[in-house]
Design a protein around this motif. Sequence first.
Motif, mmCIF file in Angstrom:
data_model
loop_
_atom_site.group_PDB
_atom_site.id
_atom_site.type_symbol
_atom_site.label_atom_id
_atom_site.label_comp_id
_atom_site.label_asym_id
_atom_site.label_seq_id
_atom_site.Cartn_x
_atom_site.Cartn_y
_atom_site.Cartn_z
ATOM 1 N N LEU A 539 0.852 -1.143 -0.146
ATOM 2 C CA LEU A 539 -0.011 0.013 -0.164
ATOM 3 C C LEU A 539 0.829 1.271 0.103
ATOM 4 C CD1 LEU A 539 -3.092 -1.054 2.455
ATOM 5 C CD2 LEU A 539 -2.797 -1.048 -0.172
ATOM 6 N N ASP A 540 2.099 1.195 0.384
ATOM 7 C CA ASP A 540 3.007 2.324 0.265
ATOM 8 C C ASP A 540 3.394 2.702 -1.178
ATOM 9 O OD1 ASP A 540 3.210 2.679 2.852
ATOM 10 O OD2 ASP A 540 4.991 1.452 3.309
ATOM 11 N N ARG A 541 2.986 1.998 -1.863
ATOM 12 C CA ARG A 541 3.145 2.212 -3.244
ATOM 13 C C ARG A 541 1.779 2.884 -4.211
ATOM 14 N NH1 ARG A 541 8.403 0.930 -5.230
ATOM 15 N NH2 ARG A 541 9.133 -0.930 -3.958
ATOM 16 N N ARG A 542 0.885 3.124 -3.311
ATOM 17 C CA ARG A 542 -0.294 3.799 -3.507
ATOM 18 C C ARG A 542 -1.006 3.009 -4.678
ATOM 19 N NH1 ARG A 542 -1.038 7.978 -0.556
ATOM 20 N NH2 ARG A 542 0.466 8.992 0.696
ATOM 21 N N PRO A 543 -1.110 1.831 -4.775
ATOM 22 C CA PRO A 543 -1.818 1.125 -6.009
ATOM 23 C C PRO A 543 -3.250 1.581 -6.165
ATOM 24 C CG PRO A 543 -1.816 -0.460 -4.204
ATOM 25 C CD PRO A 543 -0.874 0.807 -3.685
ATOM 26 N N ASP A 544 -3.669 1.455 -7.336
ATOM 27 C CA ASP A 544 -5.046 1.672 -7.759
ATOM 28 C C ASP A 544 -5.969 0.340 -7.607
ATOM 29 O OD1 ASP A 544 -4.645 4.407 -8.565
ATOM 30 O OD2 ASP A 544 -3.783 3.489 -10.270
ATOM 31 N N HIS A 560 -9.866 -8.446 5.116
ATOM 32 C CA HIS A 560 -10.037 -7.567 6.453
ATOM 33 C C HIS A 560 -8.951 -6.436 6.548
ATOM 34 C CE1 HIS A 560 -13.319 -10.196 8.231
ATOM 35 N NE2 HIS A 560 -12.599 -11.086 7.993
ATOM 36 N N LYS A 561 -7.686 -6.785 6.249
ATOM 37 C CA LYS A 561 -6.870 -5.608 6.358
ATOM 38 C C LYS A 561 -7.014 -4.611 5.390
ATOM 39 C CE LYS A 561 -4.322 -7.693 9.647
ATOM 40 N NZ LYS A 561 -4.077 -6.968 10.852
ATOM 41 N N LEU A 562 -7.264 -4.749 4.268
ATOM 42 C CA LEU A 562 -7.665 -3.863 3.325
ATOM 43 C C LEU A 562 -8.967 -2.999 3.749
ATOM 44 C CD1 LEU A 562 -7.012 -5.869 -0.180
ATOM 45 C CD2 LEU A 562 -5.908 -3.598 0.652
ATOM 46 N N LEU A 563 -9.975 -3.673 4.456
ATOM 47 C CA LEU A 563 -11.027 -3.030 4.662
ATOM 48 C C LEU A 563 -10.748 -2.039 5.745
ATOM 49 C CD1 LEU A 563 -14.090 -2.526 4.609
ATOM 50 C CD2 LEU A 563 -14.487 -4.426 5.972
ATOM 51 N N ALA A 564 -9.878 -2.437 6.713
ATOM 52 C CA ALA A 564 -9.457 -1.535 7.854
ATOM 53 C C ALA A 564 -8.762 -0.436 7.590
ATOM 54 C CB ALA A 564 -8.647 -2.548 9.012
ATOM 55 N N ARG A 565 -7.965 -0.501 6.261
ATOM 56 C CA ARG A 565 -7.380 0.589 5.784
ATOM 57 C C ARG A 565 -7.960 1.455 4.895
ATOM 58 N NH1 ARG A 565 -1.299 -0.279 5.842
ATOM 59 N NH2 ARG A 565 -1.417 1.767 4.787
ATOM 60 N N ASP A 566 -9.154 1.064 4.593
ATOM 61 C CA ASP A 566 -9.991 1.963 3.881
ATOM 62 C C ASP A 566 -9.536 1.953 2.504
ATOM 63 O OD1 ASP A 566 -11.702 2.772 5.944
ATOM 64 O OD2 ASP A 566 -10.327 4.250 6.724
ATOM 65 N N PHE A 567 -8.983 0.782 1.807
ATOM 66 C CA PHE A 567 -8.714 0.724 0.455
ATOM 67 C C PHE A 567 -10.008 0.563 -0.252
ATOM 68 C CE2 PHE A 567 -7.531 -1.549 -3.283
ATOM 69 C CZ PHE A 567 -6.411 -0.833 -3.696
ATOM 70 N N THR A 568 -10.022 1.544 -1.289
ATOM 71 C CA THR A 568 -11.322 1.780 -2.085
ATOM 72 C C THR A 568 -11.014 1.350 -3.530
ATOM 73 O OG1 THR A 568 -11.144 3.963 -2.701
ATOM 74 C CG2 THR A 568 -12.469 3.308 -0.507
ATOM 75 N N GLY A 569 -9.703 0.653 -3.709
ATOM 76 C CA GLY A 569 -9.505 0.610 -5.140
ATOM 77 C C GLY A 569 -10.018 -1.007 -5.799
ATOM 78 N N VAL A 570 -9.810 -1.359 -6.827
ATOM 79 C CA VAL A 570 -10.209 -2.445 -7.625
ATOM 80 C C VAL A 570 -9.433 -3.801 -6.910
ATOM 81 C CG1 VAL A 570 -10.335 -3.951 -9.283
ATOM 82 C CG2 VAL A 570 -10.629 -1.584 -9.709
ATOM 83 N N ARG A 571 -10.053 -4.793 -6.583
ATOM 84 C CA ARG A 571 -9.555 -5.965 -5.726
ATOM 85 C C ARG A 571 -9.523 -7.282 -6.512
ATOM 86 N NH1 ARG A 571 -13.212 -4.742 -1.161
ATOM 87 N NH2 ARG A 571 -14.092 -3.825 -2.856
ATOM 88 N N ILE A 572 -8.794 -7.734 -7.035
ATOM 89 C CA ILE A 572 -8.729 -8.989 -7.790
ATOM 90 C C ILE A 572 -8.291 -10.315 -6.943
ATOM 91 C CG2 ILE A 572 -7.999 -10.211 -9.707
ATOM 92 C CD1 ILE A 572 -9.378 -7.900 -10.699
ATOM 93 N N ARG A 585 -15.435 -16.221 5.657
ATOM 94 C CA ARG A 585 -14.293 -15.656 6.482
ATOM 95 C C ARG A 585 -13.977 -14.241 6.487
ATOM 96 N NH1 ARG A 585 -10.403 -18.622 8.939
ATOM 97 N NH2 ARG A 585 -10.491 -21.114 8.731
ATOM 98 N N ALA A 586 -14.272 -13.862 5.178
ATOM 99 C CA ALA A 586 -14.079 -12.274 5.068
ATOM 100 C C ALA A 586 -15.480 -11.668 5.458
ATOM 101 C CB ALA A 586 -13.603 -12.003 3.668
ATOM 102 N N GLY A 587 -16.415 -12.031 5.133
ATOM 103 C CA GLY A 587 -17.700 -11.451 5.695
ATOM 104 C C GLY A 587 -17.800 -10.113 4.870
ATOM 105 N N PRO A 588 -18.136 -8.915 5.363
ATOM 106 C CA PRO A 588 -18.562 -7.847 4.781
ATOM 107 C C PRO A 588 -17.169 -7.437 3.932
ATOM 108 C CG PRO A 588 -19.155 -7.556 6.842
ATOM 109 C CD PRO A 588 -18.633 -8.920 6.941
ATOM 110 N N ALA A 589 -15.851 -7.745 4.378
ATOM 111 C CA ALA A 589 -14.857 -7.412 3.792
ATOM 112 C C ALA A 589 -14.700 -8.096 2.152
ATOM 113 C CB ALA A 589 -13.593 -7.939 4.509
ATOM 114 N N ALA A 590 -15.583 -9.040 2.039
ATOM 115 C CA ALA A 590 -15.520 -9.808 0.659
ATOM 116 C C ALA A 590 -16.061 -8.943 -0.386
ATOM 117 C CB ALA A 590 -15.845 -11.289 0.761
#
Length: 703
Positions: A539-544, A560-572, A585-590
Amino acid sequence: MTEQLTPADPARIGGHRLLARLGTGGMGVVYLGRADTGELAAVKVIRPEYAAEPDFRARFRREAAAARRVRSPWVVPVTGADPEAEAPWLATAFVPGPALAEAVARCGPLPERGTRILGKILARALAAVHAAGLVHRDVKPGNVLLAVDGPRLIDFGIARSPEETALTSPDAVVGTPGFLAPEQAQGRETGPAADVFALGCVLAYAATGRPPFGTGAVDALLYRTVHDEPDLSGAPDGVRDVVARCLAKDPADRPTATGLDAVLVEDAPEGTAEWLPDDVVRLIADRSAAMLALPDAEATVAGAAEAAPAAGRRRFLALGAGGAALVAAGGGAALWAGLRDEGGSGSAARRWTLGVQADLSGPQRAAGRAQERGVRLAVEQFNARERRPFELAVAVADDRGDPAEAERAARRLAADRDLLAVVGSTGDKTTGAALGAYDARRVPQLTVSSAQGAYGTASRRSLLQTVPTYGTTSLPAALFLQAEGVRRVGMVIDRAAGEFAWEEGHLAYKTLGLVELEVHPRVVPRSADSPAAVLADVLDRRPDAVYYAGSPRRAADLAHKLLARDFTGVRILGYPAAGPEFTARAGPAAEGWEVFAPYIDPEAERVAGFAAAFRKRYGHAPGRWAAEAYDVAGMVLDRLTEAVLGGRRPERGRLFELLTGSTYRGMVREYAFQDGYLQGVEAFHYRVRHGRFAYAGPADVGA
């Protein structure tokens, strides 16, 4: 095993009467020949396109002369060669026994004493090679033949003096991945120590039944060879220590071949095979008897055209989205009546068998059961037709997702002389474990969901992968990211998840670069508790966008970690991780994660007819991979019908040729193959919505 000569094969080469084909490769054809003296020989004939290159002839000339310099009873001798012939050829004494690769695949690992004796004899063979000033450079189980009087080292196709490297590209990797020394894997200069490393790999394979650096994609094998420690678990203590010395990363730390011979203080009886297990000795005896009993071949004429197919051949089997429809062709009954099976009875009365090997009770049982039922439905619909050229039975073997059981199941199925092909197995490891048994009997093996790119030492004479290999689905993912305006992608390749994650992630990394995306890859070590450990750096690289290749459980940790960091980019999410475990396992984070997979949604319009027939037959909706299995069974039925209407007995080898030599349009995709791999990248898009993977339609794979 031998194959019949084709009409285009010559009758004689360099004083050898050709009897059969032993195999084909990228450089040429190897024939079984009988010299005028009556002795049998393996005659390698180089393809015309290579023979026309002066540099290649120069290399061939040098290597033929070099191979003649080796003097050892454990190295197959060169008996003749003509580098100047229109079709250059080289002949070696013929050893009528199986390769070590086949023996281990069919009979299991060798015992400790047998492995040590094998190592001692091969060390002597390599000592003779090195004494002649040569490096073999391709020591592997397939190049070790087992004979009644001991093993033999074969194939000097790439052996040469260490200084003779001008004809090899500086960055070329020569040899077989998984059995290369680290210096070979990196394209650096190699010497005799590289052969000792390869011998260590061979002995590890002989003792455990698997290569010490695993199987999988070539890049992954080379990486592990250079950076990872070998997996010697299961090797006897008396073998493990010796092999570990051979597998030292630094060539200077390895023993010489002569030193290895001295360390392996064993009773190595010459002229016998008593040091091998009884089932291996029986295999050697059976193979020797079969080979040596070959009659002289009838003369053939070089360049003769193959016989044209019967005029008026008609295809009459069509498996469409609504189920199977049999279209009778005029005159077909007369063809069926004239066919004969192996026993001489009319084939219309013969009940042939299609096998299904699957994980029906193990970790992938949902996919395995879906595949079994998809195959059964296709066969039942075919057998229900009033006019059919044959009736097909289904034989099912549950390998429980266990490689050892997969090998046993494959042997049982392959032993049935009425088995024409097998669909399976469900997973990569079980497919690889079964391959040797099917390959030995030339049973076409069609995988539906096993997407690994390579299977170690096993050959691909009978394997067809009807699914794109791992990582190929990264193309539609890359095009999707490009369309979304993504510029920078953080990639997480989780090595703890297994071979598929490395293969998928590595190819995805390359593919994303091809569409000019800026990719920042991070590899999660095997020992890491969670992939989240590298997330801060990503995330330090500021990816989209973030692309994860790994397991469902660890993907959920990352989500879960991405959700906690408020990452709003595309997730593949790589498709092997896309399943109920991830969403649970991921629940709302999925929510919102994107997946590009090779399997179609069973409720998609394209397979609506199939889904309706499946529900009627089994009382529930089809699962993932059921439609693909139905397609694959339909392809086999179509090709069997083609063989029958062409007036041919549906032998296994002929069926494999028909499967690989033509194109079949199924419900899910078009099936065309090259070297056993599926051509094309048809994929399907899914997105997590409300806790489940919702089908978003066919993926864009470009022009």
